[in-house]
Motif scaffolding. Structure first.
Motif, PDB file in Angstrom:
ATOM      1  N   GLY A 401       0.970  -1.402  -0.248  1.00  0.00           N
ATOM      2  CA  GLY A 401      -0.283  -0.363   0.053  1.00  0.00           C
ATOM      3  C   GLY A 401       0.706   1.239   0.160  1.00  0.00           C
ATOM      4  O   GLY A 401       0.712   2.587   0.093  1.00  0.00           O
ATOM      5  N   TYR A 402       2.020   0.959  -0.502  1.00  0.00           N
ATOM      6  CA  TYR A 402       2.565   2.314  -0.211  1.00  0.00           C
ATOM      7  C   TYR A 402       2.812   3.431  -1.543  1.00  0.00           C
ATOM      8  O   TYR A 402       3.170   4.400  -2.007  1.00  0.00           O
ATOM      9  N   ILE A 403       2.352   2.566  -2.743  1.00  0.00           N
ATOM     10  CA  ILE A 403       1.840   3.348  -3.922  1.00  0.00           C
ATOM     11  C   ILE A 403       0.134   3.475  -4.545  1.00  0.00           C
ATOM     12  O   ILE A 403      -0.540   2.314  -3.809  1.00  0.00           O
ATOM     13  N   GLY A 404      -0.563   3.753  -5.043  1.00  0.00           N
ATOM     14  CA  GLY A 404      -1.650   3.311  -5.193  1.00  0.00           C
ATOM     15  C   GLY A 404      -2.612   4.893  -4.870  1.00  0.00           C
ATOM     16  O   GLY A 404      -2.225   5.247  -4.327  1.00  0.00           O
ATOM     17  N   THR A 405      -3.176   5.298  -5.149  1.00  0.00           N
ATOM     18  CA  THR A 405      -4.822   6.077  -4.586  1.00  0.00           C
ATOM     19  C   THR A 405      -4.704   5.721  -3.360  1.00  0.00           C
ATOM     20  O   THR A 405      -5.265   4.850  -2.513  1.00  0.00           O
ATOM     21  N   ARG A 406      -4.912   6.915  -3.024  1.00  0.00           N
ATOM     22  CA  ARG A 406      -6.198   7.003  -1.241  1.00  0.00           C
ATOM     23  C   ARG A 406      -6.951   6.501  -1.039  1.00  0.00           C
ATOM     24  O   ARG A 406      -8.574   6.803  -3.085  1.00  0.00           O
ATOM     25  N   SER A 407      -8.182   6.334  -0.118  1.00  0.00           N
ATOM     26  CA  SER A 407      -9.914   5.652  -0.200  1.00  0.00           C
ATOM     27  C   SER A 407     -10.494   7.273  -1.235  1.00  0.00           C
ATOM     28  O   SER A 407     -11.153   6.058  -1.767  1.00  0.00           O
ATOM     29  N   GLY A 408     -10.129   8.146  -0.665  1.00  0.00           N
ATOM     30  CA  GLY A 408     -11.401   9.058  -1.839  1.00  0.00           C
ATOM     31  C   GLY A 408     -11.013   8.547  -2.894  1.00  0.00           C
ATOM     32  O   GLY A 408     -11.899   8.758  -3.686  1.00  0.00           O
ATOM     33  N   THR A 409      -9.830   8.510  -3.402  1.00  0.00           N
ATOM     34  CA  THR A 409      -9.979   9.002  -5.352  1.00  0.00           C
ATOM     35  C   THR A 409     -10.382   7.525  -5.611  1.00  0.00           C
ATOM     36  O   THR A 409     -10.900   7.175  -6.515  1.00  0.00           O
ATOM     37  N   THR A 410      -9.737   6.114  -4.314  1.00  0.00           N
ATOM     38  CA  THR A 410      -9.763   4.894  -4.612  1.00  0.00           C
ATOM     39  C   THR A 410     -11.744   4.567  -4.684  1.00  0.00           C
ATOM     40  O   THR A 410     -12.188   4.128  -5.983  1.00  0.00           O
ATOM     41  N   GLU A 411     -12.441   5.192  -4.186  1.00  0.00           N
ATOM     42  CA  GLU A 411     -14.136   4.961  -3.581  1.00  0.00           C
ATOM     43  C   GLU A 411     -14.176   5.863  -5.078  1.00  0.00           C
ATOM     44  O   GLU A 411     -15.745   5.012  -5.925  1.00  0.00           O
ATOM     45  N   HIS A 412     -13.855   7.091  -5.289  1.00  0.00           N
ATOM     46  CA  HIS A 412     -13.909   7.800  -6.706  1.00  0.00           C
ATOM     47  C   HIS A 412     -13.678   6.713  -8.263  1.00  0.00           C
ATOM     48  O   HIS A 412     -14.837   6.279  -9.453  1.00  0.00           O
ATOM     49  N   LEU A 413     -13.071   6.354  -8.109  1.00  0.00           N
ATOM     50  CA  LEU A 413     -12.856   5.416  -9.178  1.00  0.00           C
ATOM     51  C   LEU A 413     -13.194   4.248  -9.219  1.00  0.00           C
ATOM     52  O   LEU A 413     -13.362   4.068 -10.559  1.00  0.00           O
ATOM     53  N   GLN A 414     -14.128   3.280  -8.276  1.00  0.00           N
ATOM     54  CA  GLN A 414     -14.433   2.545  -8.210  1.00  0.00           C
ATOM     55  C   GLN A 414     -15.823   2.711  -8.652  1.00  0.00           C
ATOM     56  O   GLN A 414     -16.382   1.535  -9.347  1.00  0.00           O
ATOM     57  N   THR A 415     -16.151   3.878  -8.535  1.00  0.00           N
ATOM     58  CA  THR A 415     -18.115   4.162  -8.861  1.00  0.00           C
ATOM     59  C   THR A 415     -17.917   4.886 -10.207  1.00  0.00           C
ATOM     60  O   THR A 415     -18.728   3.965 -11.145  1.00  0.00           O
ATOM     61  N   LEU A 416     -16.729   4.997 -10.820  1.00  0.00           N
ATOM     62  CA  LEU A 416     -16.431   5.170 -12.239  1.00  0.00           C
ATOM     63  C   LEU A 416     -16.137   4.035 -13.660  1.00  0.00           C
ATOM     64  O   LEU A 416     -16.974   4.018 -14.168  1.00  0.00           O
TER      65      LEU A 416
END
Length: 450
Positions: A401-416
């Motif tokens: 988990g040292y790279i990749g989106t954080r929760s807010g962006t992750t949730e948004h991209l999951q929705t898309l």
């Protein structure tokens, strides 16, 4: 629903040859108790007997005892291990119908095959070849049974796996393997056979002693909780969840400009990877015989990836979504979602390749590091000068988990992602239109359907 067997590939496989392996019931019980539960095992024979079969050909495995069983598998390899003996590796072994050699050959009515049948039934040698014409007939009879389709699908997917980076399918296979390895699915290999043969999920290697069909078989420790024809599979293990998406020219690739999306649920991070083929620049070329077709090898001083209009368009799409919506969230070395993996054409699938972030590539372009002699743009090894990630360090960073989106962006991209998968191109068009005039967060609130 049973998958349809590719008759052309099946015929080509049958023409390679068939062997017969006889095992006692006790020997099979021993093999089944091993790590791979009989789906993959090796046995040793004298050299002459070992070469009764050939690598990448089919083998019938007949078990006798209180009960009779018949299995079909693949001869993976034959390798000398001592002065007198060779080891034969059997793989992709699954039970088939009918359950005995006698029941199978009963379906052969041709008078010209009576001699080979009687010879096959009367001999007792443990491992032997089957005559060419009889072998082709037996394989055809097995293929006529609908329940055996999954066995052939698995074997055909395995022998058809690309070994070199020649096309998009090879890139997809490596992409999914990279994602699975990042989540700890790193053991040797059984193939996955899901509908939609053009998706990499339809033909990648997962874990030893495992095969997954669309109607959900099992992986030890993992459970396939969902899969569909869009190129998505969801795996769970001990509270962890792994989601793998392959875009494959579908709406996801159109939206994000990537080939692979994978989601680390435990860390709340999401990473997207676009694969690019590096082409040889200059140097000499020669061809070597290494299977069919022959592989063209390059003696080159440089490998480059042209940054053409398509590449630039993909980067622009990525930049629209490359925002950190929760900077106060968990620590990241890099909270961006987008990475590029560069692989050399014709190189082996197992070769590492190199990884770049979208931000790094953007900086290289802005600094003029990618401008060539004719003012064209390209990425090259010499320009990077070792300033990149290899696949294994990249995998460890994703897993931790040292790279990749954080929760807010992750949730948004999951929705898309879910919207694009369920709504297709119309939803992609709506999202793209919204992105032209709204911020990422505003677009998520106002344009993505619930």
């Amino acid at each position: 629903m049973t998958n349809k067997i590719d008759e052309k590939n099946l015929k080509a496989l049958a023409q390679r040859g068939l062997s017969l392996l006889r095992l006692t019931e006790n020997r099979w019980i021993e093999l089944e108790a091993c790590r791979n539960r009989g789906t993959k095992f090796s046995l040793t024979f004298p050299h002459a007997i070992s070469h009764s079969g050939r690598p990448n050909t089919l083998v019938l495995i007949a078990t006798t005892g209180r009960t009779h069983t018949l299995r079909l598998g693949l001869i993976r390899s034959i390798q000398a291990i001592s002065t007198l003996d060779s080891r034969v590796m059997f793989d992709c072994v699954l039970m088939i119908t009918p359950r005995s050699i006698n029941a199978l050959v009963a379906g052969v009515t041709s008078a010209t095959l009576r001699g080979p049948i009687n010879k096959l039934k009367s001999e007792t040698v443990e491992f032997q070849p089957v005559s060419k014409k009889l072998g082709e007939k037996l394989i055809a009879l097995i293929a006529e049974v609908p329940a055996n389709a999954a066995v052939f699908q698995r074997i055909l997917a395995e022998v058809g796996r690309p070994k070199y980076y020649e096309n998009g399918h090879a890139l997809q296979e490596n992409a999914v393997n990279l994602a699975l390895k990042a989540f700890g699915v790193v053991d040797g290999a059984k193939s996955v056979a899901l509908p939609g043969g053009n998706t990499a999920i339809g033909a990648v290697r997962l874990q030893e002693d495992a095969v997954i069909e669309h109607d959900a078989r099992w992986i030890p420790g993992w459970h396939l909780s969902n899969s569909d024809l869009t190129g998505k599979a969801v795996f769970t293990r001990r509270g962890e969840q792994l989601e793998v998406f392959t875009a494959n020219k579908r709406p996801l690739e159109e939206l994000f400009g990537v080939d692979l999306i994978y989601l680390n649920q435990a860390r709340g991070s999401l990473v997207m990877v676009q694969y690019k083929m590096m082409e040889p620049k200059g140097g000499k070329r020669h061809r070597i015989k290494n299977g069919v077709p022959n592989i063209e090898q390059h003696e080159v001083r440089e490998w480059t990836v042209p940054i053409n209009a398509q590449f630039q368009s993909e980067m622009e799409r990525m930049k629209k979504f490359d925002n950190d919506l929760s900077p106060e969230g968990p620590y990241r070395l890099n909270p961006g979602a987008f990475f590029f993996k560069l692989v050399r054409r014709h190189s082996a699938i197992k070769s590492a390749g190199i990884m770049l972030t979208l931000q790094h590539l953007t900086q290289l372009i802005e600094d003029g590091c990618t401008t060539g002699s004719r003012k064209g743009l390209s990425i090259s090894y010499s320009v990077l000068d070792g300033h990149y990630l290899r696949s294994d360090p990249f995998i460890e960073l994703v897993r931790s988990g040292y790279i990749g989106t954080r929760s807010g962006t992750t949730e948004h991209l999951q929705t898309l992602i879910e919207a694009a998968l369920t709504g297709g191109r119309s939803v992609v068009a709506a999202i793209q239109s919204a992105m032209e005039g709204l911020s990422l967060e505003e677009s998520n609130r106002s344009q993505v359907p619930e």
